[in-house]
Design an enzyme around this catalytic site. Structure first.
Site, PDB file in Angstrom:
ATOM      1  N   ARG A 128       0.833  -1.202   0.000  1.00 18.54           N
ATOM      2  CA  ARG A 128       0.000   0.000   0.000  1.00 18.54           C
ATOM      3  C   ARG A 128       0.875   1.262   0.000  1.00 18.54           C
ATOM      4  NH1 ARG A 128      -4.120   2.900  -0.546  1.00 18.54           N
ATOM      5  NH2 ARG A 128      -2.615   4.548  -0.666  1.00 18.54           N
ATOM      6  N   TYR A 129       2.027   1.182   0.650  1.00 16.04           N
ATOM      7  CA  TYR A 129       2.938   2.327   0.751  1.00 16.04           C
ATOM      8  C   TYR A 129       4.182   2.053  -0.097  1.00 16.04           C
ATOM      9  CZ  TYR A 129       0.110   3.415   4.888  1.00 16.04           C
ATOM     10  OH  TYR A 129      -0.918   3.699   5.747  1.00 16.04           O
ATOM     11  N   ARG A 132       7.305  -0.135   1.932  1.00 18.08           N
ATOM     12  CA  ARG A 132       7.093  -1.221   2.897  1.00 18.08           C
ATOM     13  C   ARG A 132       5.874  -2.048   2.530  1.00 18.08           C
ATOM     14  NH1 ARG A 132       5.687   3.699   4.237  1.00 18.08           N
ATOM     15  NH2 ARG A 132       4.098   4.207   5.799  1.00 18.08           N
ATOM     16  N   CYS A 141      -5.140 -16.623  15.531  1.00 15.56           N
ATOM     17  CA  CYS A 141      -4.700 -15.780  16.644  1.00 15.56           C
ATOM     18  C   CYS A 141      -4.924 -16.577  17.924  1.00 15.56           C
ATOM     19  CB  CYS A 141      -5.533 -14.505  16.724  1.00 15.56           C
ATOM     20  SG  CYS A 141      -5.466 -13.535  15.217  1.00 15.56           S
ATOM     21  N   CYS A 145     -10.311 -11.113  18.771  1.00 14.30           N
ATOM     22  CA  CYS A 145     -10.866  -9.853  19.256  1.00 14.30           C
ATOM     23  C   CYS A 145     -12.166  -9.611  18.499  1.00 14.30           C
ATOM     24  CB  CYS A 145      -9.908  -8.700  18.974  1.00 14.30           C
ATOM     25  SG  CYS A 145      -8.206  -9.098  19.413  1.00 14.30           S
ATOM     26  N   CYS A 148     -12.196  -7.256  15.445  1.00 14.68           N
ATOM     27  CA  CYS A 148     -11.126  -7.446  14.452  1.00 14.68           C
ATOM     28  C   CYS A 148     -11.460  -6.841  13.087  1.00 14.68           C
ATOM     29  CB  CYS A 148     -10.840  -8.928  14.278  1.00 14.68           C
ATOM     30  SG  CYS A 148      -9.516  -9.227  13.079  1.00 14.68           S
ATOM     31  N   ARG A 150      -9.808  -7.514  10.378  1.00 13.45           N
ATOM     32  CA  ARG A 150      -9.590  -8.536   9.335  1.00 13.45           C
ATOM     33  C   ARG A 150     -10.489  -9.742   9.519  1.00 13.45           C
ATOM     34  NH1 ARG A 150      -3.590  -7.712   9.805  1.00 13.45           N
ATOM     35  NH2 ARG A 150      -3.309  -5.801   8.621  1.00 13.45           N
ATOM     36  N   ASP A 309     -12.182   0.594  12.684  1.00 14.70           N
ATOM     37  CA  ASP A 309     -12.526   0.493  11.259  1.00 14.70           C
ATOM     38  C   ASP A 309     -14.000   0.139  11.060  1.00 14.70           C
ATOM     39  OD1 ASP A 309      -9.964   1.074  10.290  1.00 14.70           O
ATOM     40  OD2 ASP A 309      -9.329  -1.019  10.516  1.00 14.70           O
ATOM     41  N   ASP A 346      -7.707   4.702   9.490  1.00 10.61           N
ATOM     42  CA  ASP A 346      -7.301   3.965   8.295  1.00 10.61           C
ATOM     43  C   ASP A 346      -8.397   4.220   7.265  1.00 10.61           C
ATOM     44  OD1 ASP A 346      -5.783   2.263   6.650  1.00 10.61           O
ATOM     45  OD2 ASP A 346      -5.248   1.016   8.374  1.00 10.61           O
ATOM     46  N   LYS A 353      -3.221   4.948   6.471  1.00 13.08           N
ATOM     47  CA  LYS A 353      -3.462   5.560   7.776  1.00 13.08           C
ATOM     48  C   LYS A 353      -3.343   7.081   7.678  1.00 13.08           C
ATOM     49  CE  LYS A 353      -1.310   1.587  10.052  1.00 13.08           C
ATOM     50  NZ  LYS A 353      -0.810   0.866   8.860  1.00 13.08           N
TER      51      LYS A 353
END
Ligand SMILES: *Cc1c(COP(=O)(O)O)cnc(C)c1O
Ligand code: SF4
Length: 385
Positions: A128-129, A132, A141, A145, A148, A150, A309, A346, A353
């Site tokens: 995306r950047y 990186r 996981c 959570c 989440c 994702r 999000d 985001d 971000k």
């Protein structure tokens, strides 16, 4: 060399004939409590398991019944032990036990809120950047959570990224000399066996144009016993390795978590935190202040505070953006600068971000800017003409 993350047979507790209830109801934790594989194997995942342990609300019971498949309930006995069983508003409880509210879809909800899938040149890689990339190596996981971002891809507990997919991602990174930083995330990369994670690190470390490798993880918080001597010895071989640890609430900073962070910090891994702003969990400025100050005391530098999000079914966790700005206003200048994270949204759809915060620049005129400080006092600064 590579095996699925969950394939290792964790030490069984059957020898002692202990059930999870026995374990949790004891005052002192037994032999296997500190084995991370035992914690993973004995995660609380069903209504039958959880019912004897805690008095559920109607909303929780329905939420658990309906959740499954993606982002199923899974709570390590360790993390579950932090729940205040008497308090339906316990911040640990609200992040880990599903509510029926997750099945209420709002108009603004999005399956892929950060537009990651649109920026994926090869499977498992998000570019995306400019300099990186984000490498998603597993969908598992330690604890899922409920908020989440994702959730579209996390929690099915498939085997981790295949060797073929990794090779594709590796080739892509190797061919793009502008990439100097790889962020390994998921799911949670620390759910992989140490040798498996080492395979990725060692391959990436061999790419000469990479300056750093980063690991994004929540495991030091939800499964701190995973940070063991083997992991530490392995990470040290591939420096500079940075780690972003996902923290949510000051209650998470226990002696176990403190020990895990101290091992990582002693190993020379710079530690940052990432926190999602969550309604009713950590949206009071005093709560966030306690969190960031405690983080510094365990050598974790607050890095990002995220606006929640627009992921499907997370509407009940969202606050207005102004709540985050207000938190930063209450931190900046009022406490150690190191304790102040950057608050970011985001951008929905994939803009990356975007930092937002209080405005300190009141006006800009020719040769002069007007500023305010953290106390609201006004100052002028004269610029070169
Ligand atoms: C967050 C993120 C990164 C890392 O961003 P930093 O601001 O450098 O920490 C990289 N790629 C993607 C897709 C991300 O979402
Ligand atoms: S640890 Fe991260 S990826 Fe895993 S469920 Fe929590 S927010 Fe999602």
């Amino acid at each position: 060399m590579i095996e699925p993350a969950m394939s290792a047979e964790p030490p069984s507790n059957n020898a002692l004939n202990l059930t999870i209830e026995d374990e949790l109801l004891r005052d002192t934790h037994p032999a296997f409590w500190n084995e991370w594989q035992w914690q993973v194997k004995n995660r609380i995942t069903t209504l039958e398991q959880i019912k004897p342990l805690i008095k559920l609300t109607h909303e929780e019971e329905e939420g658990i019944q309906r959740s499954g498949g993606r982002l199923a309930m899974a709570i390590t006995p360790y993390f579950f032990s932090l729940i205040d069983k008497e308090d339906p508003d316990c911040p640990i409880r609200k992040q880990s036990i599903p509510l029926i509210d997750e099945f209420r879809i709002e108009n603004c909800d999005m399956v892929d809120p950060c537009g990651e899938d649109n920026h994926s040149p090869v499977t498992g890689l998000v570019h995306r950047y400019p300099d990186r990339v984000l490498l998603l190596v597993t969908d598992s996981c330690a604890m899922y959570c409920r908020y989440c971002t994702r959730r579209r891809m996390v929690g099915d507990e498939h085997p981790p990224m295949s060797i073929e997919s990794f090779e594709e991602a590796f080739k892509y990174i190797k061919s793009k000399r502008t990439i100097r930083d790889v962020l390994i995330s998921g799911g949670d990369p620390l759910m992989l066996k140490t040798e498996h994670l080492e395979y990725y690190l060692q391959k990436l470390h061999s790419i000469s144009h990479l300056d750093i490798i980063r690991i994004g993880t929540r495991v030091p918080v939800t499964l701190p016993m995973r940070v063991d001597d083997g992991l530490i010895a392995m990470l040290k071989k591939y420096h500079p390795v940075y780690m972003s640890i996902h923290f949510t609430h000051p209650k998470e900073i226990t002696p176990e978590v403190t020990a895990a962070c101290s091992m990582l910090a002693d190993a020379g891994v710079p530690l940052g935190s990432q926190t999602v702003l969550l309604k009713g969990i950590n949206d009071r400025p005093a709560t966030m202040k306690r969190l960031v100050q405690k983080l510094l005391s365990i050598r974790v530098r607050p890095y990002y505070l995220y606006q929640c999000d627009l992921a499907v079914g997370t509407g009940h966790f969202r606050t207005p953006v102004s709540a985050g700005i207000n938190i930063i206003e209450k931190l900046r200048g009022h406490t150690t600068g190191y304790a102040v994270p950057t608050f970011v949204v985001d951008a929905p759809g994939g803009g990356g971000k975007i930092p937002v915060g209080p405005t300190y620049l009141i006006s800009q005129a020719k040769g002069k800017v007007t500023l305010r400080n953290y106390e609201g006092k006004i100052f002028e600064y004269f610029e070169p003409q």
